[in-house]
Structures are given as C-alpha cells and as structure tokens.
Design an enzyme around this catalytic site. Structure first.
Site, PDB file in Angstrom:
ATOM      1  N   GLU A 280       0.853  -1.201   0.000  1.00 15.19           N
ATOM      2  CA  GLU A 280       0.000   0.000   0.000  1.00 15.19           C
ATOM      3  C   GLU A 280       0.879   1.237   0.000  1.00 15.19           C
ATOM      4  O   GLU A 280       1.927   1.258   0.659  1.00 15.19           O
ATOM      5  CB  GLU A 280      -0.826   0.029   1.290  1.00 15.19           C
ATOM      6  CG  GLU A 280      -2.085  -0.806   1.258  1.00 15.19           C
ATOM      7  CD  GLU A 280      -3.291   0.025   0.831  1.00 15.19           C
ATOM      8  OE1 GLU A 280      -3.118   1.002   0.080  1.00 15.19           O
ATOM      9  OE2 GLU A 280      -4.397  -0.324   1.261  1.00 15.19           O
ATOM     10  N   ASP A 281       0.418   2.292  -0.667  1.00 13.27           N
ATOM     11  CA  ASP A 281       1.117   3.581  -0.573  1.00 13.27           C
ATOM     12  C   ASP A 281       0.911   4.178   0.816  1.00 13.27           C
ATOM     13  O   ASP A 281       1.830   4.694   1.435  1.00 13.27           O
ATOM     14  CB  ASP A 281       0.639   4.555  -1.664  1.00 13.27           C
ATOM     15  CG  ASP A 281      -0.883   4.690  -1.722  1.00 13.27           C
ATOM     16  OD1 ASP A 281      -1.595   3.918  -1.050  1.00 13.27           O
ATOM     17  OD2 ASP A 281      -1.369   5.583  -2.442  1.00 13.27           O
TER      18      ASP A 281
ATOM     19  N   ASP B 243      -4.636   4.905   5.861  1.00 11.12           N
ATOM     20  CA  ASP B 243      -5.217   6.098   6.489  1.00 11.12           C
ATOM     21  C   ASP B 243      -6.297   5.620   7.473  1.00 11.12           C
ATOM     22  O   ASP B 243      -5.992   5.266   8.615  1.00 11.12           O
ATOM     23  CB  ASP B 243      -5.755   6.966   5.344  1.00 11.12           C
ATOM     24  CG  ASP B 243      -6.411   8.262   5.770  1.00 11.12           C
ATOM     25  OD1 ASP B 243      -6.172   8.714   6.885  1.00 11.12           O
ATOM     26  OD2 ASP B 243      -7.166   8.844   4.973  1.00 11.12           O
TER      27      ASP B 243
ATOM     28  N   PHE C 122      -3.092  15.500   5.013  1.00 16.77           N
ATOM     29  CA  PHE C 122      -3.100  15.010   3.645  1.00 16.77           C
ATOM     30  C   PHE C 122      -1.734  15.217   2.986  1.00 16.77           C
ATOM     31  O   PHE C 122      -1.130  16.282   3.102  1.00 16.77           O
ATOM     32  CB  PHE C 122      -4.186  15.741   2.843  1.00 16.77           C
ATOM     33  CG  PHE C 122      -4.496  15.081   1.547  1.00 16.77           C
ATOM     34  CD1 PHE C 122      -5.280  13.940   1.493  1.00 16.77           C
ATOM     35  CD2 PHE C 122      -3.975  15.587   0.352  1.00 16.77           C
ATOM     36  CE1 PHE C 122      -5.554  13.313   0.282  1.00 16.77           C
ATOM     37  CE2 PHE C 122      -4.249  14.971  -0.863  1.00 16.77           C
ATOM     38  CZ  PHE C 122      -5.036  13.831  -0.889  1.00 16.77           C
TER      39      PHE C 122
ATOM     40  N   ARG D  39       1.234  12.748  -8.471  1.00 17.21           N
ATOM     41  CA  ARG D  39       1.818  11.395  -8.405  1.00 17.21           C
ATOM     42  C   ARG D  39       3.253  11.366  -8.926  1.00 17.21           C
ATOM     43  O   ARG D  39       4.045  10.508  -8.562  1.00 17.21           O
ATOM     44  CB  ARG D  39       0.984  10.407  -9.234  1.00 17.21           C
ATOM     45  CG  ARG D  39      -0.430  10.192  -8.719  1.00 17.21           C
ATOM     46  CD  ARG D  39      -1.041   8.983  -9.415  1.00 17.21           C
ATOM     47  NE  ARG D  39      -2.482   8.904  -9.284  1.00 17.21           N
ATOM     48  CZ  ARG D  39      -3.143   8.373  -8.253  1.00 17.21           C
ATOM     49  NH1 ARG D  39      -2.472   7.900  -7.227  1.00 17.21           N
ATOM     50  NH2 ARG D  39      -4.451   8.321  -8.243  1.00 17.21           N
TER      51      ARG D  39
HETATM   52  P1  IMP Z   1      -7.921   4.285   3.732  1.00 17.81           P
HETATM   53  O1  IMP Z   1      -8.894   3.308   3.149  1.00 17.81           O
HETATM   54  O2  IMP Z   1      -8.604   5.424   4.424  1.00 17.81           O
HETATM   55  O3  IMP Z   1      -6.866   3.634   4.594  1.00 17.81           O
HETATM   56  O4  IMP Z   1      -7.197   4.993   2.534  1.00 17.81           O
HETATM   57  C1  IMP Z   1      -6.452   4.338   1.634  1.00 17.81           C
HETATM   58  C2  IMP Z   1      -6.317   5.075   0.331  1.00 17.81           C
HETATM   59  O5  IMP Z   1      -6.730   6.454   0.389  1.00 17.81           O
HETATM   60  C3  IMP Z   1      -4.869   5.096  -0.045  1.00 17.81           C
HETATM   61  O6  IMP Z   1      -4.513   3.957  -0.782  1.00 17.81           O
HETATM   62  C4  IMP Z   1      -4.758   6.383  -0.852  1.00 17.81           C
HETATM   63  O7  IMP Z   1      -5.052   6.144  -2.198  1.00 17.81           O
HETATM   64  C5  IMP Z   1      -5.806   7.296  -0.270  1.00 17.81           C
HETATM   65  N1  IMP Z   1      -5.223   8.250   0.721  1.00 17.81           N
HETATM   66  C6  IMP Z   1      -5.307   8.203   2.064  1.00 17.81           C
HETATM   67  N2  IMP Z   1      -4.650   9.225   2.646  1.00 17.81           N
HETATM   68  C7  IMP Z   1      -4.134   9.953   1.622  1.00 17.81           C
HETATM   69  C8  IMP Z   1      -3.306  11.142   1.576  1.00 17.81           C
HETATM   70  O8  IMP Z   1      -2.909  11.748   2.591  1.00 17.81           O
HETATM   71  N3  IMP Z   1      -2.972  11.559   0.327  1.00 17.81           N
HETATM   72  C9  IMP Z   1      -3.367  10.938  -0.830  1.00 17.81           C
HETATM   73  N4  IMP Z   1      -4.115   9.826  -0.825  1.00 17.81           N
HETATM   74  C10 IMP Z   1      -4.499   9.332   0.396  1.00 17.81           C
END
Ligand code: IMP
Length: 178
Positions: A102-103, A106, A155, A168
């Site tokens: 995963e990048d 969150d 963010f 990106r």
């Molecule tokens: P989660 O499901 O809330 O854990 O979010 C996962 C996805 O949301 C990541 O794979 C990202 O694509 C996107 N994401 C979450 N936080 C950020 C951020 O700070 N910047 C850009 N994309 C984010």
C-alpha cells in the site's frame, strides 16, 4: 522550503526522495529476512503504490511474483469510505504468502476490504507493507505489518499519492499547508 501548488491547494516538502529510498531499502531487507525461500506474491494496490512497488522491487533479490489490484475510495482530500474494486486480482494465491503493498494506510477501510477479499483465497499468509501510515486516522481492524513512515493525520501528495489526480509524479512527499 520547497513547495508545490496542485489545483487550489499548496503543499510543503515533508519527506525527501533520499529519505524515502533509504526507508524502502530497509523495508526490503526486513522482507528478505522473512520471505526468502518462500512462495511469495507481492500485491500492489493501485493507483498509489506504483512508485513504491517499482522502487521496492529494485531491492528485492529473492524470487517473488508481482501482481496488482485496483481500488478507489478517495475524492479530493477526503476518504469516501466506499471502496470499489476496479481491477480484480487475477492470480492463484492458493497456499502462497501474500504481501499487500500500500502507498498509505489512512482510515484502514481499504485494508479491511482487501483482507475480506483475501479471506476466500486460501493463502498461506497475508501481511501488509505500507510506505506511509497515519495512526491517528486509523479506525480499521488490520494494522500494517511493515511501515516505512508513520505520519500525522494530514493530507500528503507525491511519490504516487495524488490530490484529485495530480502530484503522483513528484519525487518527494509533500504535506498540505494548513
Ligand atoms: P484508507 O482506506 O482510508 O486507509 O485509505 C487508503 C487510500 O486512500 C490510499 O490507498 C490512498 O489512495 C488514499 N489516501 C489516504 N490518505 C491519503 C493522503 O494523505 N494523500 C493521498 N491519498 C491518500
């Protein structure tokens, strides 16, 4: 201080390229300790992981398959909480050791969704490696096992991560200016 403007927002430098590369090398070494000699599949979660996975693979010297799944949940700077599976996993994971790449983790919703998909695949094991992790935003069930950087609940863009499609391509990671 280096900064970038994307759409209507300004972002300031947070993690430099060299720091990111060093952390990825370290992660590759840890993965080698655990996975050398095992039947491993790295599964990259698109779109955000493309730079992370490409750099990580430069430092992986043991045999491993690489595959991708494409999910979407973000609009602008807010997680929608609703995840859709835009490109499914099309590989046999039976008795394989899966490492999800995963990048960023969150809220953890995406990870929970992925773990549900993988439950049905009869894998030997599943672990999660994430470049970034926001512990203060996390409300999921499954935490990442390998994390390069824990970051505050702000963010970020760059190095694969976008704000409404942009950012990106940046080699460093930038944090939103408050
Ligand atoms: P989660 O499901 O809330 O854990 O979010 C996962 C996805 O949301 C990541 O794979 C990202 O694509 C996107 N994401 C979450 N936080 C950020 C951020 O700070 N910047 C850009 N994309 C984010």
């Amino acid at each position: 201080m280096k900064s970038v403007s994307l759409h209507d927002k300004e972002f300031i430098l947070y993690l430099e390229e060299e720091k990111i590369q060093n952390a990825i090398t370290e992660m590759a070494n840890k993965l080698a300790e655990e996975y050398t000699g095992k039947d491993v599949v790295f599964v990259g979660v698109l779109n955000g992981c493309f730079r992370f996975i490409s750099d990580l693979m430069k430092y992986i010297e043991f045999d491993a398959e690489v595959n991708f799944i494409k999910l979407s949940s973000y609009r602008g700077t807010e997680s929608t909480g609703k995840i859709s599976d835009l490109m499914s996993l099309n590989t046999d994971l039976h008795q394989k050791h899966v490492v999800l790449l995963e990048d960023i983790v969150d809220t953890g919703h995406t990870l929970d969704y992925l773990m549900d998909i993988l439950k049905e695949k009869d894998t030997a094991s599943v672990k999660v490696a994430s470049l970034l992790y926001k512990p203060d935003a996390f409300i999921g069930k499954r935490k990442p096992d390998y994390v390069a950087f824990e970051i505050p609940n702000l963010f970020v863009v760059g190095y694969g991560l976008d704000y409404d499609g942009l950012g990106r391509n940046l080699n460093d990671i930038y944090q939103i200016k408050s």
